[in-house]
Scaffold this motif. Structure first.
Motif, PDB file in Angstrom:
ATOM      1  N   LEU A 231     -61.159 -10.299  81.528  1.00  0.00           N
ATOM      2  CA  LEU A 231     -60.228  -8.978  81.551  1.00  0.00           C
ATOM      3  C   LEU A 231     -60.061  -9.076  83.244  1.00  0.00           C
ATOM      4  N   LEU A 232     -58.914  -8.440  83.330  1.00  0.00           N
ATOM      5  CA  LEU A 232     -58.340  -8.036  84.841  1.00  0.00           C
ATOM      6  C   LEU A 232     -57.740  -6.803  84.722  1.00  0.00           C
ATOM      7  N   ARG A 233     -58.061  -5.974  85.845  1.00  0.00           N
ATOM      8  CA  ARG A 233     -57.734  -4.609  86.052  1.00  0.00           C
ATOM      9  C   ARG A 233     -56.716  -4.733  87.255  1.00  0.00           C
ATOM     10  N   THR A 234     -55.388  -4.100  86.995  1.00  0.00           N
ATOM     11  CA  THR A 234     -54.283  -4.311  88.080  1.00  0.00           C
ATOM     12  C   THR A 234     -53.497  -3.069  88.012  1.00  0.00           C
ATOM     13  N   ASP A 235     -52.512  -2.762  89.101  1.00  0.00           N
ATOM     14  CA  ASP A 235     -51.493  -1.776  88.545  1.00  0.00           C
ATOM     15  C   ASP A 235     -50.544  -1.885  87.417  1.00  0.00           C
ATOM     16  N   PRO A 236     -50.479  -0.790  86.833  1.00  0.00           N
ATOM     17  CA  PRO A 236     -49.651  -1.075  85.509  1.00  0.00           C
ATOM     18  C   PRO A 236     -48.328  -1.940  85.660  1.00  0.00           C
ATOM     19  N   ALA A 237     -47.314  -1.795  86.847  1.00  0.00           N
ATOM     20  CA  ALA A 237     -46.344  -2.353  87.301  1.00  0.00           C
ATOM     21  C   ALA A 237     -46.559  -3.795  87.266  1.00  0.00           C
ATOM     22  N   ARG A 238     -47.695  -4.168  87.576  1.00  0.00           N
ATOM     23  CA  ARG A 238     -47.895  -5.812  88.158  1.00  0.00           C
ATOM     24  C   ARG A 238     -48.480  -6.405  86.821  1.00  0.00           C
ATOM     25  N   ARG A 239     -48.968  -5.947  85.745  1.00  0.00           N
ATOM     26  CA  ARG A 239     -49.516  -6.673  84.726  1.00  0.00           C
ATOM     27  C   ARG A 239     -49.052  -7.903  84.304  1.00  0.00           C
ATOM     28  N   ASP A 240     -47.743  -8.119  84.026  1.00  0.00           N
ATOM     29  CA  ASP A 240     -46.996  -9.401  83.562  1.00  0.00           C
ATOM     30  C   ASP A 240     -47.133 -10.564  84.892  1.00  0.00           C
ATOM     31  N   GLU A 241     -46.938  -9.935  86.108  1.00  0.00           N
ATOM     32  CA  GLU A 241     -47.225 -10.635  87.263  1.00  0.00           C
ATOM     33  C   GLU A 241     -48.791 -11.387  87.242  1.00  0.00           C
ATOM     34  N   VAL A 242     -49.432 -10.545  87.081  1.00  0.00           N
ATOM     35  CA  VAL A 242     -51.064 -10.806  86.963  1.00  0.00           C
ATOM     36  C   VAL A 242     -51.368 -11.878  85.974  1.00  0.00           C
ATOM     37  N   MET A 243     -50.668 -11.452  84.738  1.00  0.00           N
ATOM     38  CA  MET A 243     -51.210 -12.277  83.936  1.00  0.00           C
ATOM     39  C   MET A 243     -50.653 -13.535  83.888  1.00  0.00           C
ATOM     40  N   LYS A 244     -49.608 -13.808  84.558  1.00  0.00           N
ATOM     41  CA  LYS A 244     -49.047 -15.189  84.747  1.00  0.00           C
ATOM     42  C   LYS A 244     -49.771 -16.043  85.644  1.00  0.00           C
ATOM     43  N   ALA A 245     -50.287 -15.128  86.690  1.00  0.00           N
ATOM     44  CA  ALA A 245     -50.948 -15.989  88.108  1.00  0.00           C
ATOM     45  C   ALA A 245     -52.368 -16.122  87.446  1.00  0.00           C
ATOM     46  N   ALA A 246     -52.823 -15.314  86.490  1.00  0.00           N
ATOM     47  CA  ALA A 246     -54.179 -15.369  86.231  1.00  0.00           C
ATOM     48  C   ALA A 246     -54.393 -16.778  85.413  1.00  0.00           C
ATOM     49  N   VAL A 247     -53.447 -16.920  84.297  1.00  0.00           N
ATOM     50  CA  VAL A 247     -53.216 -18.269  83.564  1.00  0.00           C
ATOM     51  C   VAL A 247     -53.268 -19.341  84.306  1.00  0.00           C
ATOM     52  N   ALA A 248     -52.348 -19.373  85.311  1.00  0.00           N
ATOM     53  CA  ALA A 248     -52.083 -20.772  86.270  1.00  0.00           C
ATOM     54  C   ALA A 248     -53.389 -20.689  86.822  1.00  0.00           C
ATOM     55  N   ALA A 249     -54.310 -19.662  87.573  1.00  0.00           N
ATOM     56  CA  ALA A 249     -55.374 -19.966  88.135  1.00  0.00           C
ATOM     57  C   ALA A 249     -56.597 -20.643  87.270  1.00  0.00           C
ATOM     58  N   LEU A 250     -56.614 -20.115  86.150  1.00  0.00           N
ATOM     59  CA  LEU A 250     -57.426 -20.711  85.172  1.00  0.00           C
ATOM     60  C   LEU A 250     -57.139 -22.101  84.881  1.00  0.00           C
ATOM     61  N   GLU A 251     -56.064 -22.494  84.688  1.00  0.00           N
ATOM     62  CA  GLU A 251     -55.680 -23.859  84.509  1.00  0.00           C
ATOM     63  C   GLU A 251     -55.936 -24.735  85.652  1.00  0.00           C
ATOM     64  N   ARG A 252     -55.894 -24.165  86.623  1.00  0.00           N
ATOM     65  CA  ARG A 252     -55.917 -25.140  87.859  1.00  0.00           C
ATOM     66  C   ARG A 252     -57.520 -25.287  88.236  1.00  0.00           C
ATOM     67  N   ASN A 253     -58.197 -24.268  87.777  1.00  0.00           N
ATOM     68  CA  ASN A 253     -59.673 -24.308  88.049  1.00  0.00           C
ATOM     69  C   ASN A 253     -60.592 -25.211  87.058  1.00  0.00           C
ATOM     70  N   SER A 254     -59.751 -25.355  85.720  1.00  0.00           N
ATOM     71  CA  SER A 254     -60.553 -26.307  84.863  1.00  0.00           C
ATOM     72  C   SER A 254     -59.542 -26.749  83.782  1.00  0.00           C
ATOM     73  N   PRO A 255     -59.135 -27.886  83.558  1.00  0.00           N
ATOM     74  CA  PRO A 255     -58.088 -28.288  82.558  1.00  0.00           C
ATOM     75  C   PRO A 255     -58.634 -28.459  81.349  1.00  0.00           C
ATOM     76  N   ASN A 256     -60.064 -28.267  81.170  1.00  0.00           N
ATOM     77  CA  ASN A 256     -60.674 -28.474  79.488  1.00  0.00           C
ATOM     78  C   ASN A 256     -60.689 -27.127  78.968  1.00  0.00           C
ATOM     79  N   ARG A 257     -59.551 -26.623  79.021  1.00  0.00           N
ATOM     80  CA  ARG A 257     -59.501 -25.140  78.188  1.00  0.00           C
ATOM     81  C   ARG A 257     -58.354 -24.927  77.735  1.00  0.00           C
ATOM     82  N   ILE A 258     -58.294 -24.074  76.449  1.00  0.00           N
ATOM     83  CA  ILE A 258     -56.922 -23.879  76.035  1.00  0.00           C
ATOM     84  C   ILE A 258     -56.839 -22.470  76.069  1.00  0.00           C
ATOM     85  N   ILE A 259     -55.502 -21.890  76.444  1.00  0.00           N
ATOM     86  CA  ILE A 259     -55.106 -20.632  76.546  1.00  0.00           C
ATOM     87  C   ILE A 259     -54.709 -19.942  75.152  1.00  0.00           C
ATOM     88  N   LEU A 260     -55.604 -19.088  74.587  1.00  0.00           N
ATOM     89  CA  LEU A 260     -55.313 -18.755  73.276  1.00  0.00           C
ATOM     90  C   LEU A 260     -54.487 -17.332  73.412  1.00  0.00           C
TER      91      LEU A 260
END
Length: 404
Positions: A231-260
């Motif tokens: 779960l991440l908390r951000t400004d309402p206007a930045r939610r889409d931007e933060v989601m995309k950046a969070a997914v990219a950060a998680l994929e970089r941190n460990s490739p052994n996961r699937i984004i559901l």
């Protein structure tokens, strides 16, 4: 206006009068209960979750294979996510409101209690979970860092718990819950250190509306393998931007996961209440269709009566009755029939509600819905009969007499 001539006429047209009464009675019974069910659905959809819904996003993941140290990877994920631009707070959680899957536990006030006082859902997460969700403390404090345990530790010795106001009122009515103890996971007392205003269950299931906010939070660090909800908390206007950046950060941190899933909490609410919303609109459509059918039935029967009683209308006009008196005659006649139907309909509505209470555990029908349904049908009846009544009032005495 004299009621006796109207009653005399109705006795001579018993079948038509009975049809209108039955139609209005059934409409009243169905509409009263339908309005009640619509109100329940709207009230349910309007319930607060306690979270800052317009600021929270969720990224749900699952692992591929088995990691040697999922807790370490989770801690690394949380650190990475907190460094994503725009993120105010970030935390892993075992569950999320509107997520349907719920961790539930019985809660006792004494260790030897045979039957739980209530059943509550249990939120687990890190130090930032409360701030990530945006929960409002109304009493007490947040968890201290030294109170947190790892999921692999002996969780039968949980030192502290934060509960909701609804849960506190149920467990300790008329008292402050701070400093008191509950028993849930194991036989050791768990001290209440904080009370939040609201925190919804992910899924209330068949526990009833009262349990919607029976929620508690334990200071237990978990791994993504136990929940997979970041779960991440951000400004309402930045939610889409933060989601995309969070997914990219998680994929970089460990490739052994699937984004559901990646979604905002507002989108989760919309999805969670989709069935309630559809049901409410369906009931609205049923009510509108029923009102239209009832109005058409009244118009049809009233028009038939006008045609059948042309001679009677002409005689009354020849004897000095004004158009207004003829108009009021038919409106009064309809009002009497509608009143009889409404009285029967309200009895049927209350009986139907008792049946629904027994079969589907619905609450009792508030009496306010009965006069609301009655007024709606009275107005509908008067509007529906207005056209035929005006046609009757417009019949010239000479034409009515020649048509005998």
């Amino acid at each position: 206006m004299e009621i006796r001539p109207i009653l005399s006429t109705l006795r001579r047209h018993k079948t038509a009068a009975a049809l209108i009464v039955v139609e209005i009675a059934l409409s009243c019974a169905i509409i009263c209960n339908a309005l009640f069910l619509i109100g329940n659905r709207l009230e349910r959809m309007d319930r607060v979750s306690g979270a800052a819904e317009d600021e929270v996003v969720r990224v749900q993941i699952t692992g591929i294979g088995r990691d040697d140290n999922p807790r370490a990877i989770t801690a690394s994920d949380e650190a990475v996510l907190r460094n994503v631009p725009g993120v105010k707070f970030a935390s892993v959680a075992n569950q999320v409101m509107f997520g349907n899957s719920s961790w539930n536990s019985g809660v006792n006030l004494t260790p030897d209690q045979k039957r739980a006082t209530l059943n509550a859902t249990t939120y687990l997460g890190g130090e930032q979970l409360l701030d990530t969700l945006g929960l409002q403390l109304v009493e007490g404090r947040k968890f201290n860092p030294d109170e947190f345990l790892d999921a692999e530790d002996d969780t039968a010795k949980i030192p502290a718990v934060i509960i909701t106001r609804a849960m506190a009122n149920k467990l300790f009515p008329g008292q402050s819950a701070l400093g008191k103890s509950i028993y849930s996971w194991g036989d050791n007392p768990i001290k209440v250190v904080g009370v939040v205003d609201h925190l919804a269950r992910p899924n209330e299931g068949n526990r009833g509306a009262d349990s919607y906010e029976y929620s508690m939070m334990f200071p237990i660090h978990i791994s993504y393998a136990m929940g997979g909800n970041y779960l991440l908390r951000t400004d309402p206007a930045r939610r889409d931007e933060v989601m995309k950046a969070a997914v990219a950060a998680l994929e970089r941190n460990s490739p052994n996961r699937i984004i559901l899933k990646q979604e905002t909490l507002e989108e989760m609410r919309q999805s969670y209440y989709q069935q309630d919303r559809s049901m409410a609109w369906l009931l609205v459509a049923v009510c509108m269709a029923l009102l239209v059918v009832t109005a058409l039935g009244i118009v049809g029967l009233a028009s038939f009566w006008v045609q059948q009683r042309t001679k009677q209308i002409g005689i009354r006009r020849a004897l000095g009755s004004t158009r207004g008196q003829i108009l009021r005659y038919f409106q009064t006649e309809n009002f009497l029939l509608a009143t009889i139907g409404i009285v029967i309909g309200m009895t049927l509505a209350y009986s139907a509600n008792l049946w629904l209470m027994e079969r589907y555990e619905l609450p009792r029908l508030p009496l306010i819905y009965l006069p609301c349904g009655a007024i709606a049908l009275w107005l509908l009846g008067q509007l529906a009969v207005l056209g035929p009544a005006r046609r009757a009032a417009a019949v010239p005495p000479a034409v009515a007499t020649r048509s005998a």
